[in-house]
Motif scaffolding. Sequence first.
Motif, PDB file in Angstrom:
ATOM      1  N   GLY A 127      -1.661  22.134  31.349  1.00 32.14           N
ATOM      2  CA  GLY A 127      -1.969  23.552  31.211  1.00 32.14           C
ATOM      3  C   GLY A 127      -2.744  24.140  32.369  1.00 32.14           C
ATOM      4  O   GLY A 127      -3.095  25.323  32.344  1.00 32.14           O
ATOM      5  N   GLY A 128      -3.015  23.365  33.403  1.00 34.53           N
ATOM      6  CA  GLY A 128      -3.814  23.832  34.524  1.00 34.53           C
ATOM      7  C   GLY A 128      -3.043  24.761  35.451  1.00 34.53           C
ATOM      8  O   GLY A 128      -1.812  24.760  35.478  1.00 34.53           O
ATOM      9  N   GLU A 173      -5.671  12.904  29.646  1.00 37.57           N
ATOM     10  CA  GLU A 173      -5.622  14.029  28.701  1.00 37.57           C
ATOM     11  C   GLU A 173      -4.569  15.013  29.198  1.00 37.57           C
ATOM     12  O   GLU A 173      -4.859  16.027  29.842  1.00 37.57           O
ATOM     13  N   TRP A 174      -3.308  14.727  28.879  1.00 34.62           N
ATOM     14  CA  TRP A 174      -2.191  15.431  29.498  1.00 34.62           C
ATOM     15  C   TRP A 174      -2.044  16.864  29.023  1.00 34.62           C
ATOM     16  O   TRP A 174      -1.488  17.707  29.743  1.00 34.62           O
ATOM     17  N   GLU A 175      -2.514  17.195  27.844  1.00 31.81           N
ATOM     18  CA  GLU A 175      -2.448  18.585  27.396  1.00 31.81           C
ATOM     19  C   GLU A 175      -3.282  19.478  28.308  1.00 31.81           C
ATOM     20  O   GLU A 175      -2.863  20.582  28.683  1.00 31.81           O
ATOM     21  N   THR A 176      -4.461  18.981  28.687  1.00 30.12           N
ATOM     22  CA  THR A 176      -5.310  19.727  29.612  1.00 30.12           C
ATOM     23  C   THR A 176      -4.683  19.774  31.002  1.00 30.12           C
ATOM     24  O   THR A 176      -4.663  20.820  31.659  1.00 30.12           O
ATOM     25  N   VAL A 177      -4.173  18.647  31.460  1.00 31.29           N
ATOM     26  CA  VAL A 177      -3.570  18.574  32.795  1.00 31.29           C
ATOM     27  C   VAL A 177      -2.370  19.510  32.903  1.00 31.29           C
ATOM     28  O   VAL A 177      -2.238  20.291  33.858  1.00 31.29           O
ATOM     29  N   GLU A 211     -13.283  24.291  36.799  1.00 29.49           N
ATOM     30  CA  GLU A 211     -11.929  23.951  36.356  1.00 29.49           C
ATOM     31  C   GLU A 211     -11.377  22.737  37.096  1.00 29.49           C
ATOM     32  O   GLU A 211     -10.647  21.923  36.520  1.00 29.49           O
ATOM     33  N   ALA A 261      -9.800  15.042  33.220  1.00 29.79           N
ATOM     34  CA  ALA A 261      -8.617  14.922  32.368  1.00 29.79           C
ATOM     35  C   ALA A 261      -7.594  13.957  32.967  1.00 29.79           C
ATOM     36  O   ALA A 261      -6.945  13.186  32.245  1.00 29.79           O
ATOM     37  N   ALA A 312     -13.008  19.664  35.646  1.00 30.38           N
ATOM     38  CA  ALA A 312     -12.412  19.358  34.348  1.00 30.38           C
ATOM     39  C   ALA A 312     -11.055  18.695  34.513  1.00 30.38           C
ATOM     40  O   ALA A 312     -10.687  17.790  33.756  1.00 30.38           O
ATOM     41  N   ARG A 313     -10.284  19.139  35.512  1.00 24.65           N
ATOM     42  CA  ARG A 313      -8.974  18.532  35.751  1.00 24.65           C
ATOM     43  C   ARG A 313      -9.122  17.088  36.215  1.00 24.65           C
ATOM     44  O   ARG A 313      -8.359  16.210  35.783  1.00 24.65           O
TER      45      ARG A 313
END
Length: 242
Positions: free
Chosen positions: A207-208, A201-205, A189, A196, A192-193
């Motif tokens: 939601g962390g 990729e702010w949607e992923t960021v 994880e 991102a 992946a952050r």
Amino acid sequence: MPTYRDEVVILRTHKLGEADRIVTMLSRRHGKLRGVAKGVRRTSSRFGARLEPFMVADVQMYKGRSLDIVQQAESLGSYGADIATDYDRYTSASAMVEAADRLNEAETTPQQYLLLVGGLRALARGEHDSRAVLDSYLLRAMALSGWAPSLDACARCGRTGPHDGFVAPLGGSVCDACAPAGSARIAPETGARLRALIAGEWETVDGGSPGTANAASGLIAAYAQWHLERGIRSLGHIGAAR
């Protein structure tokens, strides 16, 4: 030409004499600039507020022997007030301009200028978590300076990843065969952050989890400070993600 104009971000200021200031700026076309703003500490100054840290301005400069003179300043982005009212925004912005100052000792590019302006605008508007904006800025600024961390392959041997080792002096993620003893290990994880953040990729960021955010922030801070060859003092005032 004795005079020139450019768009600038104000990085820092220092008092000079009774009423003047030395202003350090990151410009769009002329690299890092240092100039004297005469009389800006007087209450009657016409443009003193436009030459405060985190502000973006269009300035006219006069070429001097040792320091240039700031003759005019027109505001392009008044981000300072919105940043200064929030502690997290302020400390993140301080770390960003400090890193920009260090990264651009000799020269800069329009991309570095635009990246910093975009980061300060995002902080002022509260578009994302302040530390995430800072982390994304640091990764992208390092990449523009030629120090992009390896996140998808081993930084040492090139073996395709992702890998769970991360060593700042080696350039980022490393495979098991190349990782020195005691190397930091990162969760999938966290990796992946990091990817991102550098890709925006702010949607992923957004939601962390806080734990993943803190782990990524620690790696980014270590990586940036290693390659800058000195610490970013403002990072010491930034709190953990909640």
